[in-house]
Every structure is written in C-alpha cells, then in structure tokens.
Scaffold this motif. Structure first.
Motif, short mmCIF file in Angstrom:
data_model
loop_
_atom_site.label_atom_id
_atom_site.label_comp_id
_atom_site.label_asym_id
_atom_site.label_seq_id
_atom_site.Cartn_x
_atom_site.Cartn_y
_atom_site.Cartn_z
N VAL A 192 0.84 -1.20 0.00
CA VAL A 192 0.00 0.00 0.00
C VAL A 192 0.88 1.25 0.00
O VAL A 192 0.55 2.25 -0.65
CB VAL A 192 -0.95 0.00 1.21
N ALA A 193 2.00 1.20 0.72
CA ALA A 193 2.91 2.35 0.77
C ALA A 193 3.44 2.67 -0.62
O ALA A 193 3.54 3.84 -1.01
CB ALA A 193 4.06 2.06 1.72
N VAL A 194 3.78 1.64 -1.39
CA VAL A 194 4.27 1.84 -2.75
C VAL A 194 3.18 2.47 -3.62
O VAL A 194 3.43 3.41 -4.38
CB VAL A 194 4.74 0.51 -3.37
N ILE A 195 1.96 1.97 -3.51
CA ILE A 195 0.84 2.50 -4.30
C ILE A 195 0.58 3.96 -3.95
O ILE A 195 0.37 4.80 -4.83
CB ILE A 195 -0.42 1.65 -4.08
N LEU A 196 0.61 4.30 -2.65
CA LEU A 196 0.40 5.68 -2.24
C LEU A 196 1.50 6.59 -2.78
O LEU A 196 1.22 7.72 -3.21
CB LEU A 196 0.36 5.77 -0.71
N MET A 197 2.73 6.10 -2.76
CA MET A 197 3.83 6.90 -3.29
C MET A 197 3.66 7.15 -4.79
O MET A 197 3.88 8.26 -5.28
CB MET A 197 5.16 6.20 -3.03
N VAL A 198 3.25 6.10 -5.51
CA VAL A 198 3.03 6.24 -6.95
C VAL A 198 1.91 7.23 -7.23
O VAL A 198 2.03 8.11 -8.11
CB VAL A 198 2.72 4.87 -7.59
N LEU A 199 0.81 7.12 -6.50
CA LEU A 199 -0.30 8.06 -6.68
C LEU A 199 0.12 9.48 -6.37
O LEU A 199 -0.31 10.44 -7.03
CB LEU A 199 -1.48 7.65 -5.80
N SER A 200 0.97 9.63 -5.36
CA SER A 200 1.48 10.95 -5.01
C SER A 200 2.28 11.55 -6.16
O SER A 200 2.17 12.74 -6.47
CB SER A 200 2.35 10.86 -3.75
N ILE A 201 3.11 10.72 -6.80
CA ILE A 201 3.92 11.18 -7.94
C ILE A 201 3.03 11.52 -9.13
O ILE A 201 3.20 12.56 -9.78
CB ILE A 201 4.96 10.11 -8.32
N LEU A 202 2.05 10.66 -9.41
CA LEU A 202 1.17 10.89 -10.56
C LEU A 202 0.34 12.16 -10.38
O LEU A 202 0.00 12.83 -11.36
CB LEU A 202 0.25 9.68 -10.77
N ALA A 203 0.01 12.49 -9.12
CA ALA A 203 -0.81 13.67 -8.87
C ALA A 203 -0.11 14.97 -9.22
O ALA A 203 -0.76 15.98 -9.51
CB ALA A 203 -1.26 13.69 -7.40
N ILE A 204 1.23 14.96 -9.21
CA ILE A 204 1.96 16.20 -9.50
C ILE A 204 2.46 16.24 -10.94
O ILE A 204 3.22 17.15 -11.30
CB ILE A 204 3.14 16.40 -8.53
N LEU A 205 2.03 15.30 -11.77
CA LEU A 205 2.46 15.31 -13.17
C LEU A 205 2.15 16.63 -13.88
O LEU A 205 2.96 17.11 -14.68
CB LEU A 205 1.79 14.16 -13.93
N PRO A 206 0.98 17.26 -13.63
CA PRO A 206 0.69 18.51 -14.36
C PRO A 206 1.58 19.69 -13.97
O PRO A 206 1.63 20.67 -14.71
CB PRO A 206 -0.78 18.80 -14.01
N VAL A 207 2.25 19.60 -12.83
CA VAL A 207 2.99 20.77 -12.34
C VAL A 207 4.10 21.21 -13.29
O VAL A 207 4.18 22.40 -13.64
CB VAL A 207 3.53 20.52 -10.92
N PRO A 208 5.01 20.33 -13.74
CA PRO A 208 6.06 20.81 -14.67
C PRO A 208 5.49 21.39 -15.95
O PRO A 208 6.01 22.39 -16.47
CB PRO A 208 6.87 19.53 -14.96
N ILE A 209 4.41 20.78 -16.48
CA ILE A 209 3.79 21.30 -17.71
C ILE A 209 3.16 22.66 -17.45
O ILE A 209 3.27 23.58 -18.27
CB ILE A 209 2.75 20.30 -18.24
N PHE A 210 2.50 22.80 -16.29
CA PHE A 210 1.89 24.07 -15.92
C PHE A 210 2.94 25.17 -15.81
O PHE A 210 2.77 26.27 -16.35
CB PHE A 210 1.14 23.92 -14.59
N LEU A 211 4.05 24.89 -15.13
CA LEU A 211 5.10 25.89 -14.97
C LEU A 211 5.72 26.26 -16.31
O LEU A 211 6.05 27.43 -16.55
CB LEU A 211 6.17 25.36 -14.02
N ALA A 212 5.88 25.28 -17.19
CA ALA A 212 6.44 25.56 -18.52
C ALA A 212 5.49 26.45 -19.31
O ALA A 212 5.95 27.39 -19.99
CB ALA A 212 6.69 24.25 -19.26
N ARG A 213 4.20 26.16 -19.26
CA ARG A 213 3.22 27.00 -19.98
C ARG A 213 3.21 28.42 -19.45
O ARG A 213 3.14 29.39 -20.22
CB ARG A 213 1.84 26.38 -19.87
N LYS A 214 3.28 28.56 -18.13
CA LYS A 214 3.29 29.91 -17.54
C LYS A 214 4.59 30.64 -17.90
O LYS A 214 4.59 31.86 -18.04
CB LYS A 214 3.15 29.83 -16.03
N ALA A 215 5.68 29.89 -18.06
CA ALA A 215 6.97 30.51 -18.36
C ALA A 215 7.03 31.06 -19.78
O ALA A 215 7.75 32.02 -20.06
CB ALA A 215 8.09 29.50 -18.14
N ILE A 216 6.28 30.45 -20.72
CA ILE A 216 6.37 30.86 -22.12
C ILE A 216 5.17 31.68 -22.57
O ILE A 216 5.15 32.15 -23.71
CB ILE A 216 6.52 29.63 -23.05
#
Length: 218
Positions: A192-216
C-alpha cells in the motif's frame, strides 16, 4: 536561430519532466519492489541491490530525465512570474534547484554502475556488505531530502495559485497527503505504501507542464 525555438524548447522540457515523473511512478507499478522499513539497507549480501541494468537503472533514467528537464523550466518560470509572489516563488525556485541537483548527483552513479561494461573488482564479503550499507544509507538520505524539498516548493505554488488555479492546488495538496500517508504504511502494509507513493507522484504530473506554460506565455 529564432527565439521561438527556445521558447518551444521550454514547453518540451516541461513535457519531458512530466514524462520522467510518469515513468518513475509507473516503474514501481510494473515491477513493485519488496519494501519495508528494514529492507532499504541490506543486512546480507543476498539482500543487497543488484548492479545489473534492471530496475535501478530504469528508475535512474526517469529520475534524471525529470531533474535535468525540470531545472531550466523552474528557473524560466521564476524569472517570468516571480512578481506574482516574489518571496514565495524565489524560495520555491531555490528549493527546486537544490532538489534537482541532489537527485542528479544522487542518481548519476546508480546509472553509471548499471551500464558499466566490465566486472568490478571483488573484495571480502564483510567489506562489500559494509560498502553497500553505506551507499544505501547515503542514497536514501539524498533521495528523501530531494523529494521532500520538491513537495515543500510545490506547496508554495499551491498556496499562491489556490484562487486562480484551484484544481492544481488541490492536486498538490492531495499529493502531499499521499506522500505523508505512505510513511506509516511502510510498517503496516508495504505494498500500500508503494501505491500511495506512486499516486502521489502521478498527482503532480501537471505541475512541470503548468510551470512551462506559464513561463512561455506572453
């Protein structure tokens, strides 16, 4: 060369950074490791990590892709948007820069060992186990600090953009909660700990794309 090429390059880096996070998270689902609080540091040579190019090498590639791509995106975003909340955004930028450098320095040796073509020199089992334990502790120390700094920085972004981009803030808050929740699960239910960690990582996937869009954006 047209400035638009570099501008589009920042957007591409944002996507690559998200792809690195995606690959890192999905790797744990495809080949779920046997984790436990006592299993991170080897106690015998049989339980020590394999140096062949397998799970560790694949994870290293994804982490390096994320870190190398996200570093310039983060800096460009800070230059473009720091006036939104100067203290918070500059502090978040510093945290992400330190985190990215930590992950790069920590992960490059893992990849190098995985692709090293020759056999390593043999040493006595006692010395080998000691070296593996030291390396495991060092790797975990860097890795935990690196990801913790990222979550702190993302928390600042979530607070700053809560009113305007609430969906992004809620994803970040949810990711932080999942990241914290996975720690006690290491003792109760490691899978369960592994699954929670994976979900935590997947939840922040939009952040780098969002920051890149705001930067350009103009």
């Amino acid at each position: 060369m047209s400035p638009n090429v570099f501008k589009k390059g920042v957007g591409v880096l944002g996507v690559l950074s998200a792809a690195g996070l995606l690959g890192y998270g999905l790797s744990y689902i495809i080949e779920m490791p046997n984790v436990s609080p006592d299993g991170f540091v080897p106690t015998t040579l049989e339980s020590s990590a394999d140096t062949s190019f397998t799970f560790g090498g694949i994870l290293a590639i994804f982490v390096l892709l994320y870190a190398f791509a996200f570093l310039p995106v983060n800096i460009m975003f800070t230059i473009k948007k720091y006036r939104t909340s100067p203290y918070a955004i500059v502090l978040a930028c510093c945290l992400i820069c330190v985190s990215s450098l930590i992950e790069i320095i920590n992960t490059l040796p893992v990849l190098a060992v995985s692709i090293y073509p020759s056999e390593l020199e043999s040493v006595s089992p006692e010395i080998l186990l000691h070296l593996q334990q030291v390396e495991a502790i060092k790797f975990l120390a860097y890795d935990v600090v690196g990801f913790a700094l990222i979550y702190v920085a993302f928390f600042f972004y979530a607070v700053i953009y809560f009113q305007k981009y609430r969906w992004l803030s809620l994803l970040i808050f949810g990711s932080i909660v999942l990241f914290i929740a996975n720690v006690p699960c290491l003792w109760i239910a490691p899978e369960v700990a592994v699954i929670l960690m994976v979900l935590s990582i997947l939840a922040i996937l939009p952040v780098p794309i969002f920051l890149a869009r705001k930067a350009i954006e103009e």
